[in-house]
Design an enzyme around this catalytic site. Structure first.
Site, PDB file in Angstrom:
ATOM      1  N   ASP A  75       0.859  -1.182   0.000  1.00  0.00           N
ATOM      2  CA  ASP A  75       0.000   0.000   0.000  1.00  0.00           C
ATOM      3  C   ASP A  75       0.903   1.243   0.000  1.00  0.00           C
ATOM      4  OD1 ASP A  75      -2.259   1.627   0.071  1.00  0.00           O
ATOM      5  OD2 ASP A  75      -3.292   0.359   1.530  1.00  0.00           O
ATOM      6  N   GLU A 114     -10.254   6.691   4.734  1.00  0.00           N
ATOM      7  CA  GLU A 114      -9.232   6.101   5.593  1.00  0.00           C
ATOM      8  C   GLU A 114      -9.246   6.694   7.011  1.00  0.00           C
ATOM      9  OE1 GLU A 114      -5.526   5.063   3.630  1.00  0.00           O
ATOM     10  OE2 GLU A 114      -6.449   5.439   1.676  1.00  0.00           O
TER      11      GLU A 114
END
Length: 577
Positions: free
Chosen positions: A263, A469
């Site tokens: 990521d 997020e």
């Protein structure tokens, strides 16, 4: 291949730091753009194609001419690109329970991704949403592994359907109208303690296998080409450095032959403080099984440190060769060597009528009717489209950005007319009769509510503002902007339909449920708002079923249907017609 060429293939950099010479001289294997990183604001698909083809030509000019693979967060349509079709976020698609619909959305998204030059979509997210306090809740199809497994068909939509004899775990791509998919975030990201983003999932391996792993098996069976590791930890072990889960389980036991991508800046997160001891972070992540690193900015440091680790054998050449073999396998399977440049005949597919109709269908099927009438024998919906005078109000009634949510144009989402689409208000005005007067106020005024003319009914649209997020982590889950107060204020004067825009269940006060006539959960429906009007005015019935359990109080969280003491406000699978 030289060591420099191999390590270049393992390096993914952000377009902001990308130049043609960097790609050619450092043998860069992949480029991406983060959310909100564009060639310029409102760039058209052809502008993107010009940029990406420029990068590709630079890669082809290197000694071996290995093409880059360009990745983009196309998580609900090609959502970074102005004018693309924005489909409902996954939580809404989970409410549809329609695997074929999701496959068709994957096919449409692939066309819109390939039209602008990219070949790789960082989708689908197949996390099990175990706690709605998590800021990535809307990226999940459900809390239930069985439902998620059914809806992994986005992989076949993006990549095409592999033939029956296709080996399990081997990457697949049908052709130039398809895009490489990425199952994420491996594994357990939706089960962290208190729903903390990038947190710790505390579970036995048996529970991890039961709750979080099954969707990956379905993705592997469809030939998913890439898997993204999770920021999160499992019992204190960060996934990006977990050899057991990445290599022994995913690659060896499950037979995954594609490549694992990190990521964004995930290696920097492997030490405290952020970004410290980077050489060690590179070592433990590559040795754990990460094949390509989403650096995304300090690529020179990454290349230097990995080169420095290989020479004394701290990272073996065999590990480097395995990573590069996997990356090249996907590039060959994807046809990048034969067709590295954009097929510009696809430009007309971006935001085309057919795709917008598909988005509208998805919106219709995603709506969940939570209440319809104060009495069972007197349903409030469908609404009368020929009513004399109606009030449309609330923060979300005429805000396309709020309607789309996070990961739309920017990473965290935006407010206003951020792209091409239809708001709820637009859709209502288009569907009501010629004689119907529609009064719109973002915030209902006392003057309007006290008007002697009165209203036949009100449609009040409230909900969450966009987020993504960690900034989306929320321990309270109340409706922002005094949403509950707006609803009750109107509902005390006018018969009211409440439409809730949210990426997860939120607190529904007893007063709100008592005073409203009807309540609809619209999730984050995207750009095609007509789908809401189609259903609330009765052209189509409600079909959506809750993909997650709806709690009564946040103190109950986490609350899932597989627990013994299950006392939700609305259970998993609830939805009226």
């Amino acid at each position: 291949m030289t060591l420099a060429e191999k390590i270049g293939q393992m390096t993914q950099i952000e377009r902001i730091v990308t130049t043609h010479s960097v790609i050619t001289d450092s043998f860069i294997g992949s480029v991406l753009n983060g959310g909100g990183s564009w060639p310029f604001e409102d760039a058209r698909p052809s502008d993107w194609a010009d940029m990406i083809d420029g990068y590709q030509n630079a890669a082809l000019a290197s000694r071996l001419g290995i093409p880059i693979i360009y990745g983009i967060d196309a998580v609900h349509g090609n959502n970074n690109v102005y004018g693309a079709t924005i489909f409902p976020h996954n939580i809404g698609l989970g409410a549809t329970r329609d695997a074929d619909l999701i496959r068709r959305i994957g096919s449409a998204t692939a066309l819109e991704v390939r039209a602008m030059g990219a070949q790789w979509a960082f989708a689908p997210c197949v996390a099990a949403l175990r706690d709605p306090r998590w800021g990535r809740s809307y990226e999940c199809y459900s809390e239930d592994a069985n439902i998620i497994c059914e809806l992994t068909t986005l992989v076949s939509g993006l990549q095409g359907e592999p033939p029956k004899e296709h080996p399990n775990g081997y990457p697949f791509l049908a052709g130039r109208n398809n895009a490489v998919a990425c199952a994420k975030h491996f594994v357990g990201d939706g089960g962290t303690e208190n729903g903390t983003n990038e947190g710790n999932t505390i579970l036995s391996f048996e529970e991890l296998e039961r709750v979080h792993l099954p969707p990956y098996l379905n993705c592997l069976a469809q030939g998913v080409s890439t898997v993204m590791a999770s920021y999160s930890s499992w019992n204190g072990s960060k996934l990006h450095s977990d050899y057991f889960l990445l290599t022994e389980l995913l690659k060896q036991k499950l037979g995954f032959k594609g490549f694992i991508i990190s990521d964004w800046e995930a290696l920097d997160r492997l030490s405290e403080p952020f970004g410290s001891n980077y050489r060690h972070c590179v070592k433990i992540s590559i040795n754990a099984g990460i094949d390509m690193v989403m650096v995304p900015f300090k690529y020179e440091r990454f290349i230097h440190d990995l080169t420095d680790l290989v020479q004394p054998g701290e990272v073996s050449m065999a590990r480097i060769d395995d990573a590069v073999e996997r990356i090249l396998r996907v590039k060959f399977v994807a046809g990048l060597f034969e067709h590295p440049l954009t097929d510009r005949s696809l430009l007309g597919t971006v935001g085309c009528k057919e795709h917008r109709e598909l988005g509208r269908e998805a919106v219709r099927k995603s709506l969940v009717l939570l209440k319809n009438g104060k009495h069972v024998d007197k349903p409030f919906l469908p609404l009368d489209r020929n009513a004399k005078r109606i009030l449309v109000t609330g923060t979300h009634a005429d805000d396309l950005g709020y309607q789309c949510g996070g990961w739309t144009k920017a990473w965290f989402g935006l407010s206003g007319r951020i792209t091409i689409g239809t708001t709820l208000l637009d859709a209502i005005k288009a569907i009501v009769g010629d004689q119907t007067e529609v009064i719109y106020e973002k915030n209902p005024s006392e003057e309007s509510l006290a008007s002697s003319e009165g209203f036949c009914y009100a449609i009040v649209a409230v909900g969450e503002s966009p987020y993504a997020e960690t900034p989306g982590d929320n321990s309270e889950l109340t409706i922002p902007f005094n949403g509950s107060d707006i609803v009750t204020t109107v509902a005390e004067r006018v018969p009211t339909l409440m439409i809730l825009f949210s990426g997860r269940p939120v607190v529904l006060d007893p007063t709100v449920l008592e005073k409203t006539e009807a309540v609809v959960s619209a999730w984050l429906p995207g750009s095609e708002g007509q789908g809401m009007a189609d259903v609330i005015f009765g052209d189509y019935d409600f079909e959506g079923k809750l993909p997650v359990s709806w709690f009564k109080r946040v103190e109950q969280l986490p609350l899932n249907a597989d627990v013994d003491l299950y006392d939700p406000l609305f259970p998993l699978g609830f939805g009226l017609n």
